[in-house]
Design an enzyme around this catalytic site. Structure first.
Site, short mmCIF file in Angstrom:
data_model
loop_
_atom_site.label_atom_id
_atom_site.label_comp_id
_atom_site.label_asym_id
_atom_site.label_seq_id
_atom_site.Cartn_x
_atom_site.Cartn_y
_atom_site.Cartn_z
N ASN A 148 -6.36 79.34 -66.62
CA ASN A 148 -5.93 80.16 -67.76
C ASN A 148 -5.39 81.50 -67.29
O ASN A 148 -6.00 82.16 -66.46
CB ASN A 148 -7.09 80.36 -68.73
CG ASN A 148 -7.53 79.06 -69.37
OD1 ASN A 148 -6.71 78.18 -69.60
ND2 ASN A 148 -8.83 78.92 -69.60
N LYS A 168 -9.17 112.71 -78.72
CA LYS A 168 -9.49 112.37 -77.32
C LYS A 168 -9.86 110.92 -77.07
O LYS A 168 -9.30 110.28 -76.16
CB LYS A 168 -10.59 113.29 -76.80
CG LYS A 168 -10.06 114.69 -76.58
CD LYS A 168 -11.15 115.66 -76.21
CE LYS A 168 -10.78 117.04 -76.69
NZ LYS A 168 -10.67 117.15 -78.17
N ASN A 198 -10.44 127.00 -78.93
CA ASN A 198 -9.23 126.37 -79.45
C ASN A 198 -8.09 126.34 -78.43
O ASN A 198 -7.43 125.32 -78.25
CB ASN A 198 -8.77 127.08 -80.74
CG ASN A 198 -9.80 126.95 -81.85
OD1 ASN A 198 -10.76 126.18 -81.72
ND2 ASN A 198 -9.63 127.70 -82.92
N THR A 236 18.21 82.27 -75.01
CA THR A 236 18.30 83.08 -76.23
C THR A 236 17.59 82.22 -77.27
O THR A 236 17.66 80.98 -77.21
CB THR A 236 19.75 83.36 -76.66
OG1 THR A 236 20.40 82.11 -76.90
CG2 THR A 236 20.53 84.12 -75.59
N HIS A 237 16.88 82.86 -78.18
CA HIS A 237 16.06 82.13 -79.17
C HIS A 237 15.04 81.21 -78.49
O HIS A 237 14.62 80.22 -79.09
CB HIS A 237 16.92 81.30 -80.12
CG HIS A 237 18.14 82.01 -80.63
ND1 HIS A 237 18.16 82.72 -81.82
CD2 HIS A 237 19.38 82.14 -80.10
CE1 HIS A 237 19.37 83.24 -82.00
NE2 HIS A 237 20.13 82.91 -80.96
N GLU A 244 -2.64 87.37 -70.52
CA GLU A 244 -2.92 87.42 -71.96
C GLU A 244 -3.48 88.78 -72.37
O GLU A 244 -3.14 89.32 -73.42
CB GLU A 244 -3.91 86.31 -72.33
CG GLU A 244 -3.34 84.92 -72.18
CD GLU A 244 -4.43 83.86 -72.27
OE1 GLU A 244 -4.63 83.32 -73.37
OE2 GLU A 244 -5.11 83.59 -71.26
N TYR A 253 -5.94 125.46 -85.88
CA TYR A 253 -6.89 124.43 -85.44
C TYR A 253 -7.77 123.94 -86.59
O TYR A 253 -8.22 124.72 -87.43
CB TYR A 253 -7.81 124.99 -84.34
CG TYR A 253 -8.85 123.98 -83.85
CD1 TYR A 253 -8.54 123.05 -82.88
CD2 TYR A 253 -10.13 123.97 -84.40
CE1 TYR A 253 -9.47 122.12 -82.46
CE2 TYR A 253 -11.08 123.04 -84.00
CZ TYR A 253 -10.73 122.11 -83.02
OH TYR A 253 -11.66 121.18 -82.60
N SER A 291 -18.81 116.37 -79.11
CA SER A 291 -17.77 115.60 -78.42
C SER A 291 -18.10 115.40 -76.95
O SER A 291 -17.34 114.77 -76.22
CB SER A 291 -16.42 116.32 -78.55
OG SER A 291 -16.51 117.66 -78.12
N GLN A 343 -10.37 117.09 -82.87
CA GLN A 343 -11.28 116.57 -81.86
C GLN A 343 -11.16 115.05 -81.75
O GLN A 343 -11.53 114.45 -80.75
CB GLN A 343 -12.71 116.98 -82.21
CG GLN A 343 -13.76 116.50 -81.23
CD GLN A 343 -15.09 117.20 -81.47
OE1 GLN A 343 -15.25 118.37 -81.17
NE2 GLN A 343 -16.04 116.47 -82.02
N LYS A 396 -8.01 73.22 -66.01
CA LYS A 396 -7.32 74.41 -66.52
C LYS A 396 -7.31 75.61 -65.59
O LYS A 396 -8.22 75.84 -64.83
CB LYS A 396 -7.94 74.82 -67.87
CG LYS A 396 -7.64 73.78 -68.93
CD LYS A 396 -7.76 74.31 -70.31
CE LYS A 396 -6.70 75.31 -70.65
NZ LYS A 396 -6.92 75.77 -72.03
N SER A 441 -11.78 76.88 -66.98
CA SER A 441 -12.44 76.59 -68.24
C SER A 441 -13.77 75.93 -67.94
O SER A 441 -13.88 75.13 -67.01
CB SER A 441 -11.56 75.65 -69.07
OG SER A 441 -12.35 74.95 -69.99
N1 ARG Z 1 -14.67 120.00 -79.02
C1 ARG Z 1 -13.61 120.67 -79.69
C2 ARG Z 1 -12.36 119.80 -79.77
O1 ARG Z 1 -12.29 118.88 -79.03
C3 ARG Z 1 -13.29 121.96 -79.00
C4 ARG Z 1 -12.70 123.00 -79.88
C5 ARG Z 1 -13.70 123.49 -80.85
N2 ARG Z 1 -13.23 124.61 -81.57
C6 ARG Z 1 -13.87 125.06 -82.64
N3 ARG Z 1 -13.37 126.09 -83.24
N4 ARG Z 1 -14.93 124.48 -83.10
O2 ARG Z 1 -11.48 120.00 -80.55
#
Ligand code: ARG
Length: 482
Positions: free
Chosen positions: A286, A326, A111, A156-157, A291, A318, A24, A323, A284, A278
Site C-alpha cells: 500500500n 499558533k 503584543n 487529459t481527462h 496517500e 491586538y 498558550s 493567540q 498488497k 496488509s
Molecule cells: N500569548 C499571547 C499571544 O500569543 C501573547 C500576547 C499577549 N498579550 C496580551 N496583551 N495579553 O497572543
C-alpha cells in the site's frame, strides 16, 4: 495568588478554567529561541540608548543565555500559571538575576513581543521549507535526466492522449515547486519588518532605537505603524496560502504515485521503505506515504481557513483571539515539511517500469495526432480535414483489432489515396515524442536541456542566485540572531 506579572490590581488569581483557556505555554514554548533572541536584541538596544545601565543590560543578556541553555538542555520547567513563553522566560530570568529582570520589559509589550517572535519563527521555517523544496526539485531533476527517453502515456481527462516522456512529466512538478519556493520567498520578503518597539499598540515614550533591534534580528527595517505591527497576522496567512498551494501540488503528485503504483497501471514500484503491507492480504503493497501526502492539504488549508476566520472582523489593534494563530500554523507548517521529506524519499527510491509505460503509451491509438500532423505537413491537407481522415484511420484499426502501427500502406490507401509509405515513420511513440521539440515540449532532447538548466540553478553552478544550501539569513535554530 494573583499573577506576578500583571496581577497588581487583582485580588485573586484566575479560575482554573480561565487559566486553561488563557494559557498558550503548551504550544508557544516552541518560540523560546525567537523569544530569547528578541529579548537579547531589545536589552542590548536599551543599553546602547542609555535607557538601561550597561550593568543591567549585561546581567539581563547573560541571564537570558542561561535560560536558553536550560530550555535547550531540557531542565527548564514551564508553568501554565505563567501563561506563555514570554512570561515563563522573564520569570525565570528574575529568579536568576533578581530585580534587573524587571527592567527588560521597558518600552515593549507582549503584543509587539509575540508578533516579533512569530515573525522570526515563520521566517526560519520558510528558510527550511525552501531548502526542502529545492532538495525535492533536485531529486526530481535527477530522475528526469535518467528518464528523459522513457515513454509513457500523457493524459487529459485521465484518458490516454499523446505519448510523453516520463522525464517531462517529472519536470512539470519541478516547475510547480519552483513557483512554490518563489511564493514562500515572496512572503518572507514582505514579513521581514520588525514589530519590536511598537509596544502595546501606540509606540513608546522612551528614546528607543527600533532600527537597531530590527538590524540585530535580521529584519530589513522596523514596521512603520505600531497599530499595524501588533495586529498584523497576514504574514502567517500569506505563508499558509503559499504552503497550501505547495501542498496541493504535492497532493496531485501523490495521487499520480498512487495510480501509477497500482497493479493495473504498474508504471512505478515504490520501495519497501515507503509502502506498507496488509495484515490480511499478503499480496498488497500500500502506498501509504503517498496517500498521506495526498491528504495533508486538508489540514494545511484548514489552518489557512481557520486563521482567516479568526482574523476576520477583528478591530485594531491586538486581541487575544490572535493567540489562536499558533497551533494551526505550527501544525500546518510541520505537515508541509514532513510531506516534502516523504516525497523526496519516495522519488529517490521509486523504480520506473519502462516496458510497462511504453506498452501503455502505444495503446489507445495515441499517435493519431501525429498522423493528422503528417497529412498537414506532407500533403498540405487542412488540419480539420486531416483530423477527419485520421478519425477514419483509427476506426479502421479498431475494426481490424490492431494498433496504428499494425496498419499496412494498403489499409491507409483505402481511406485516402494520397497517403504513402512515409506515414509509417510517424506512427511509433518514439517518433511522436522526438518530434515534439517546440520550446517546452516533451522531446527527450528538450528534457535534457531543461533538466540541465534546473540542475545548474539548484546547485548554484550558474550566475543566477544559488538556491540550494543558500546561506540562511537568521536561519533555523539560531533564533534569527545574526
Ligand atoms: N500569548 C499571547 C499571544 O500569543 C501573547 C500576547 C499577549 N498579550 C496580551 N496583551 N495579553 O497572543
Amino acid at each position: 495568588m494573583s499573577n506576578k506579572m500583571w496581577g497588581g490590581r487583582f485580588a485573586t488569581g484566575p479560575d482554573a478554567i480561565m487559566e486553561e483557556i488563557n494559557a498558550s505555554i503548551g504550544f508557544d514554548q516552541r518560540l523560546f529561541r525567537q523569544d530569547i533572541a528578541g529579548s537579547i536584541a531589545h536589552a542590548t538596544m536599551l543599553g546602547e540608548t542609555g535607557i538601561l545601565t550597561h550593568e543591567d543590560r549585561d546581567s539581563i543578556v547573560a541571564g537570558l543565555n542561561e535560560v536558553l541553555a536550560e530550555i535547550e538542555g531540557g531542565t527548564f520547567t514551564f508553568s501554565r500559571a505563567l501563561e506563555d513563553i514570554h512570561m515563563n522566560v522573564e520569570s525565570r530570568l528574575r529568579e536568576k538575576i533578581g530585580d534587573a529582570a524587571g527592567r527588560l520589559h521597558t518600552a515593549r509589550s507582549r503584543n509587539d513581543q509575540v508578533a516579533t517572535d512569530f515573525k522570526l519563527y515563520v521566517r526560519d521555517t520558510i528558510d527550511t521549507l525552501v531548502v526542502q523544496v529545492h532538495t525535492l526539485q533536485l531529486a526530481l531533476v535527477e530522475r528526469a535526466e535518467a528518464e528523459a527517453e522513457t515513454i509513457m502515456p500523457g493524459f487529459t481527462h485521465l484518458q490516454s492522449a499523446q505519448p510523453v516522456t516520463f522525464g517531462h512529466h517529472l519536470l512539470a512538478y519541478v516547475e510547480m515547486l519552483g513557483r512554490d519556493a518563489g511564493r514562500l520567498l515572496d512572503a518572507r520578503k514582505r514579513l521581514n519588518e520588525s514589530p519590536l518597539g511598537s509596544a502595546a499598540l501606540a509606540g513608546t515614550p522612551y528614546p528607543i532605537d527600533r532600527h537597531m533591534t530590527a538590524e540585530k534580528l535580521g529584519f530589513d527595517r522596523p514596521t512603520a505603524n505600531s497599530l499595524d505591527a501588533v495586529s498584523d497576522r497576514d504574514f502567517i496567512l500569506e505563508t499558509l496560502a503559499a504552503a497550501a498551494i505547495c501542498a496541493m501540488h504535492l497532493s496531485r503528485f501523490a495521487e499520480e504515485m498512487v495510480i501509477w503504483s497500482s497493479a493495473q497501471f504498474g508504471f512505478v514500484r515504490l520501495s519497501d521503505k515507503f509502502t506498507t503491507g496488509s495484515s490480511i492480504m499478503p499480496q498488497k503493497r500500500n502506498p501509504d506515504a503517498a496517500e498521506l501526502v495526498r491528504a495533508k492539504i486538508g489540514r494545511i488549508l484548514g489552518a489557512l481557513t481557520s486563521l482567516l476566520v479568526v482574523m476576520k472582523g477583528l478591530p485594531l489593534a491586538y486581541s487575544k483571539d490572535m493567540q489562536e494563530d499558533k497551533e494551526v500554523a505550527f501544525d500546518a507548517l510541520d505537515a508541509l515539511s514532513l510531506s516534502l521529506a516523504a516525497m523526496t524519499g519516495m522519488i529517490g527510491d521509486m523504480m520506473a517500469n519502462r516496458e510497462r509505460m511504453r506498452a501503455s503509451a502505444s495503446a489507445g491509438f495515441s499517435t493519431a495526432t501525429d498522423i493528422a500532423d503528417w497529412l498537414v505537413r506532407e500533403l498540405n491537407i487542412p488540419f480539420r480535414d486531416a483530423h477527419h481522415i485520421t478519425g477514419q484511420v483509427v476506426a479502421l484499426a479498431e475494426q481490424k483489432g490492431c494498433e496504428l502501427e499494425g496498419l499496412t500502406i494498403e489499409d491507409f490507401k483505402t481511406i485516402d489515396e494520397r497517403i504513402d509509405s512515409r506515414i509509417h515513420k510517424v506512427l511509433t511513440v518514439e517518433a511522436s515524442v522526438a518530434a515534439r521539440q517546440s520550446y517546452g515540449g516533451t522531446a527527450p532532447a528538450n528534457v535534457l536541456v531543461q533538466a540541465a538548466r534546473w540542475k545548474t540553478l539548484l546547485t548554484g553552478q550558474s550566475h543566477e542566485p544559488k538556491l540550494l544550501g543558500k546561506k540562511k539569513h537568521g536561519g533555523h535554530g539560531d533564533g534569527g540572531v545574526e
